[in-house]
Design an enzyme around this catalytic site. Structure first.
Site, short mmCIF file in Angstrom:
data_model
loop_
_atom_site.label_atom_id
_atom_site.label_comp_id
_atom_site.label_asym_id
_atom_site.label_seq_id
_atom_site.Cartn_x
_atom_site.Cartn_y
_atom_site.Cartn_z
N ASP A 171 -2.93 -8.27 4.42
CA ASP A 171 -4.06 -9.19 4.42
C ASP A 171 -4.88 -9.18 3.13
O ASP A 171 -5.31 -10.23 2.66
CB ASP A 171 -5.00 -8.87 5.58
N LYS A 172 -5.17 -8.00 2.59
CA LYS A 172 -6.08 -7.92 1.44
C LYS A 172 -5.35 -7.76 0.11
O LYS A 172 -5.98 -7.90 -0.94
CB LYS A 172 -7.05 -6.75 1.63
N SER A 179 -9.62 -11.21 12.98
CA SER A 179 -8.23 -11.16 12.58
C SER A 179 -7.65 -12.57 12.62
O SER A 179 -8.10 -13.42 13.39
CB SER A 179 -7.44 -10.25 13.53
N GLU A 193 -13.03 -6.61 11.19
CA GLU A 193 -12.50 -7.62 12.10
C GLU A 193 -12.71 -7.19 13.55
O GLU A 193 -12.68 -6.01 13.87
CB GLU A 193 -11.01 -7.84 11.83
#
Length: 561
Positions: free
Chosen positions: A125-126, A473, A448
């Protein structure tokens, strides 16, 4: 690019740079290799989870491609924080923090070692936004390659993603399944290396790398296990040499129009709300003025056409079989919803790329609809503003059919409190769960809330909404509003919500309001004082002192007096 514009000759050529060259020789470089342009291969790699487990092997392939292009590649790592493993724990507070750390790490290693160009590889994700932020900040010839998604899992004929495991916990709490069934779902949900298989945050940001023009066309959708993934990685290594040769830098590609294209693709695919934060942050690093208003402007004109989990039925591997991200982009371009004249890492325009890309001649309408017959007439994400969120909030309408919700607030001052409240059946149908002090500064790190949202869905609380200054999320579904700004920790109106206050979520009118008079809101705010910060030393405390609000991408900025 002329040698006079390269970084490496100033560091490694000439008699006075002999000590620097000595260390390059120590790792096996020859005179010929030292005299070639140096390309950095920034690789997000970690064995703590499947998302970036395989990226080290991809780095070796990218280096081979760069060598074929006449460059000398050297790889270095970045950190990885695995969101799913941190979910619902203190570990999640480090997730968004890691995005900016990755950008800083890539900048530091690139400049410290005088590289000339940059290849970025990441899987979760990051890592994608963090590396893209670094590319925008450095403004050098750069190209990104996504690590690829996992294959979907199966259980009793049902296709699974990691979302199903989180929701199974809610079903277990509600007594709908037993521990054995939960265990079987756990074992089967994520069967290979690669990122979560739905259109959650990782796949959304992989798609954004293509939509921005920073990755090769078609490179986002092949699974991590696909041989085509290897092919794209090698071609990425070759492509960076052309960028260097032509002097094309990241900011030549990352224009305002490129971000408009990315937002359009985000809206059409029903991607993760986290992409709002990340696109704002990448734009900030590129010197592009992008605001939340741009997201709503483009959402209104862009239909939601991608039936991808969690809002739809399919996963990234399915999209790949019918044409990948280029299929979506071609539909948008043909409808006049994309700017085809923007430059990309191929050296060609977006329009040229899409004209040359071969879309498989297979049925695809079950996955990607026609623009004139969409799933929904407007994009998958809507920005809300109002008395509860003066600077904005985000809702993923692709993952809910609720367009208006009015209910009494059930207030919690942390995610942990909220999860315990759901476990003990405190939350009732018709209520709005409010989770505050989980924003960029308050969390800190804007964690999240998937554990809470999945528990709500899994427990069958279909008539419950949620509002938070934290994040969601990409696997979240339901009437869930996040990124409320200003956050509670800095005195945003969400800080003064009390149990029983009526909250109104109105998607059609793009509003998020609390049914209180302006005078009452002002009175409560005057009586409010911030709680003690959760952390007073260490990385999280440092982050909290530097981070901006979510409406600005939650970027970390230097304090300059």
């Amino acid at each position: 690019m002329p040698e006079s514009k390269l970084n490496s000759p100033l560091r490694y050529h000439g008699i006075y740079n002999a000590p620097h060259r000595a260390f390059l020789r120590s790792v096996g470089l020859t005179d010929g290799e030292i005299n070639k342009p140096l390309v950095a291969v920034a690789t997000a790699w970690s064995e703590a989870g499947p998302c970036n487990f395989h990226t080290l092997s991809l780095a070796h392939v990218a280096k081979e491609g760069a060598k074929e292009g006449g460059l000398t590649p050297l790889a270095f790592p970045t950190i990885v924080v695995n969101d799913n493993i941190g979910m619902g724990t203190e570990g999640m507070r480090y997730s968004l923090v890691s995005r900016d750390l990755i950008a800083d790490m890539v900048e530091a290693q690139f400049n410290a070692h005088a590289f000339d160009a940059l290849i970025g590889i990441g899987g979760c994700d990051k890592t994608t936004p963090g590396i893209l932020m670094a590319m925008a900040r450095l403004n050098v010839p750069s190209i990104y390659i996504y690590g690829g998604s996992a294959e979907p899992g199966f259980y009793l004929g049902r296709r699974l993603t990691i979302e199903d495991v989180h929701e199974a916990i809610g079903a277990f709490i509600a007594g709908k399944i037993d521990e054995h069934e939960l265990y079987e779902i756990e074992k089967r949900a994520h069967p290979t290396v690669g990122t979560c298989s739905g259109m959650f945050t990782a796949n959304t940001m992989g798609s954004m790398s293509e939509a921005l023009g920073m990755a090769l066309p078609g490179s986002a959708s092949p699974t991590a296990t696909s041989s085509r993934r290897i092919m794209y990685v090698r071609e990425t290594g070759k492509a960076v040499s052309r960028l260097l040769e032509n002097g094309v830098k990241s900011r030549d590609i990352l224009t305002f129009e490129a971000f408009e294209n990315a937002i359009a693709v985000l809206m059409a695919m029903g991607g993760s709300t986290n992409a709002v934060l990340h696109l704002l942050a990448i734009a900030y690093e590129a010197g592009v003025k992008l605001t939340l208003d741009d997201f709503n402007r483009i959402s209104k004109r862009t239909p939601y056409i991608g039936s991808l989990k969690p809002g739809g039925d399919y996963v990234m591997a399915d999209l790949d079989e019918v044409g990948g991200v280029p299929l979506v982009m071609k539909k948008l371009l043909d409808a006049g919803l994309l700017n085809g004249d923007v430059l990309t890492v191929t050296g060609k325009t977006m329009k040229q790329n899409l004209q040359e890309y071969r879309i498989p001649n297979v049925p695809h309408n079950h996955i990607v609809k026609d623009v004139k017959n969409p799933i929904k007439p407007r994009g998958g994400i809507v920005i809300l503003k109002g008395s509860l969120a003066p600077e904005g909030a985000v809702i993923k309408v692709a993952a809910t059919n609720v367009t208006k919700f009015e209910g009494k607030a059930k207030v919690y001052n942390s995610e942990e409190q909220a999860f315990k409240g759901i476990q003990s059946n405190e939350v009732k149908d018709g209520e709005v769960v409010v989770i505050r002090y989980e924003g960029p500064k308050g969390g800190p790190g804007m964690p999240e809330m998937l554990r809470v949202t999945a528990a709500i869905v899994g427990a069958g609380l279909s008539n419950v909404a949620m509002v938070t200054d934290g994040r969601f999320s990409g696997a979240t579904r339901g009437p869930m509003v996040g990124h409320v700004a200003p956050e509670a920790m800095v005195g945003g109106p969400i800080a003064i919500v009390e149990d029983g206050d009526v909250i109104v979520i109105d998607v059609e009118n793009e509003r998020l309001d609390i049914k209180l008079s302006d005078a009452e809101i002002k009175r409560r705010l005057n009586n409010w004082s911030p709680p003690e910060p959760r952390y007073k030393s260490g990385l999280l405390a440092k982050y909290a002192s530097l981070v901006a609000q979510s409406s600005m991408g939650a970027v970390t900025r230097p304090v300059i007096k």
